[in-house]
Design an enzyme around this catalytic site. Structure first.
Site, mmCIF file in Angstrom:
data_model
loop_
_atom_site.group_PDB
_atom_site.id
_atom_site.type_symbol
_atom_site.label_atom_id
_atom_site.label_comp_id
_atom_site.label_asym_id
_atom_site.label_seq_id
_atom_site.Cartn_x
_atom_site.Cartn_y
_atom_site.Cartn_z
ATOM 1 N N GLY A 17 0.834 -1.196 0.000
ATOM 2 C CA GLY A 17 0.000 0.000 0.000
ATOM 3 C C GLY A 17 0.866 1.241 0.000
ATOM 4 C CB SER A 18 1.001 4.263 -1.291
ATOM 5 O OG SER A 18 -0.289 4.514 -1.797
ATOM 6 N N GLY A 20 0.699 8.789 3.227
ATOM 7 C CA GLY A 20 1.138 10.158 3.052
ATOM 8 C C GLY A 20 2.638 10.317 2.988
ATOM 9 C CG MET A 21 4.903 10.596 5.854
ATOM 10 S SD MET A 21 5.632 12.115 5.265
ATOM 11 C CE MET A 21 7.349 11.730 5.477
ATOM 12 C CE LYS A 39 5.742 5.141 5.302
ATOM 13 N NZ LYS A 39 4.864 5.613 6.371
ATOM 14 C CG ASP A 132 -2.896 10.513 7.603
ATOM 15 O OD1 ASP A 132 -4.004 11.064 7.442
ATOM 16 O OD2 ASP A 132 -2.294 9.930 6.695
#
Length: 477
Positions: A17-18, A20-21, A39, A132
């Site tokens: 997945g992806s 905000g950072m 990550k 977030d």
């Protein structure tokens, strides 16, 4: 990307997945023979030192928290394409995907809320804010546990430089009002985001669901959440979390007390992860546009075709009057999406009603609001609009104006509201504030700096030309 190695040791196996950072991948540690999460920190900030700072910040944030509901970090790797963070691999269902299959039962949502709250309390206890919290950052494991992920834009207490880098990143749908305003945000902002998440889980829709981001932000800032129709016992604590003012928002302790009896009905959540994962929701059908002769709808965030055509053919001054007559969400959407229609005459006409104009400009990004005010030729008009803004908006908008225009506005503001003007100056970033001051006469500079905190005053004084600084210091003595 799949099959590539990171730092010669970790093999990338699949995307996870992806956020905000950055992007997250499932990987295998060849040395220890275990599965990990890798990550890759976002590279769009452009400079490797900033990338490393972001990666180090997230790793430190996670390392400071010892809680089963927060993923553990093992290492930060330096690679030619930027830093990578090595974390535990957590197998689970994303809460956002579960909600896409329909609203969840009230007891299950209470159980999820209680576990996320427990993780947030652990993070807050060591000075870490998540910033977030949203359904896509919550995992439900196969054993029924709840894990909060993606601390990539977390703010660590005392690390203001890195915190500033992450302020514009986040999901506005779940962002607390104080964060949208750019005001200081603390633990209460995470609780607001948790409230928006729980509302979405139990209702199947977000609490301020609008068709455009501008309209959504306006609703978060100025409107109550949409009525809750599926929840009964959970609605009071959720609405208590969605209070605009963080000072009166429900606290973590009170929320824990409210959730405990409800969460007790669902001790485990395996039944959620056991059901088939729904495919992503197809895009919602666009609502039927209003009739061209009808008024604009506040919910759409854009005026109907008739209004758009009228704007395009009206003279410039009339556009300024017309936009103020629209519902705020529609007016802000027009200002944001069709800014070329609002030339000097239109903006100056808007400024003749400073309170209404200020309300609209506060709904825009500060750089867009600053560019609109740059067109105003009469400093008194721009000054009246800035003074009509909420205090936390004044400095942000002034900072995005050209220093020639911001200085003229500040000079006009200082003649009628010196204290408010000085406080606005103190909230501006140092560089634009210093540029603004260099365009003002020493007596005005001294008057403004008297209303700034001592540390801000000293920093701004150091940025002035020597001759001006000496004159200002003499007047301040």
């Amino acid at each position: 990307m799949i099959g590539e190695r990171v730092a010669g040791r970790f093999v990338i196996e699949a995307p996870l997945g992806s956020g905000g950072m950055g992007r997250v991948w499932r990987g295998r540690d060849r040395k220890l023979g275990r599965v990990v999460a890798l990550k890759q920190v976002r590279a769009d900030v452009g400079r490797l030192p900033e990338l490393r700072a972001r990666a180090d910040q997230e790793a430190r944030a996670l390392a400071r928290i010892d809680h089963p509901g927060i993923v553990r970090v093992h290492d930060v790797l330096d690679a030619p394409d930027g830093p990578w963070i090595v974390m535990d691999y957590v197998r689970g269902a994303v809460l956002g995907r579960l909600i896409a299959g329909g609203p969840l039962p009230e007891p299950a949502v209470a159980r999820i809320g209680a576990q996320v709250l427990d993780a947030l309390i652990a993070a807050h206890a060591v000075g870490v804010l998540h910033r977030d919290v949203k359904p896509d950052n919550i995992l439900i494991t196969s054993s029924g546990g709840v894990v909060l992920v993606d601390f990539g834009i977390a703010a660590i207490e005392g690390n203001e430089r890195i915190t500033t880098l992450g302020q514009v990143i986040g999901t506005s749908t779940y962002m607390a009002p104080e964060r949208l305003r750019g005001a200081p945000a603390g633990e209460a902002a995470d609780l607001w985001s948790l409230g928006a998440t729980l509302y979405t889980a139990v209702e199947g829709r977000t609490p301020f669901d609008r068709s455009t981001d501008v309209a959504t932000r306006y609703a978060i800032l100025d409107l109550p959440p949409d009525p809750m129709t599926r929840s009964h016992r959970l609605s009071p604590p959720i609405l208590g979390l969605l209070t605009k003012d963080p000072a009166t928002r429900m606290t973590a302790a009170e929320l824990a007390r409210r959730l405990e009896p409800l969460a007790g009905r669902t001790r485990r959540l395996e039944h959620l992860t056991g059901r088939a994962q729904p495919p992503p929701r197809p895009p919602a059908a666009k609502p039927t546009p209003p009739r061209e002769t009808g008024p604009p709808s506040p919910e759409t965030g854009a005026a109907p075709p008739r209004v758009r055509r009228t704007f395009a053919t009206a003279n410039a001054a009339d556009r300024g009057s017309m936009v103020l007559a629209l519902p705020p969400g529609d007016a802000a959407a027009l200002l944001a999406q069709r800014s070329r229609l609002f030339t000097t005459a239109a903006v100056e006409e808007m400024c003749r009603r400073p309170a209404a104009c200020a309300k609209l400009l506060q709904m825009l990004l500060p750089d867009r609001a600053g560019r609109l005010l740059d067109q105003v030729r009469e400093p008194d008009l721009a000054a009246a609009v800035v003074l009509a803004m909420d205090p936390h908006h004044r400095g942000r908008v002034l900072a995005h104006m050209h220093d020639r225009h911001s200085a003229a506005a500040v000079r006009a503001m200082a003649t009628t509201a010196l204290h408010q003007t000085g406080r606005a100056l103190a909230t501006m970033p140092e560089a634009p504030a210093a540029r603004l001051l260099t365009r003002l006469p020493p007596p005005t500079i001294a008057d403004l700096l008297r209303h700034c905190p001592p540390a801000t005053r000293d920093r701004l004084l150091s940025q002035l030309p020597p001759t001006t600084r000496e004159e200002v210091e003499r007047r301040l003595a």
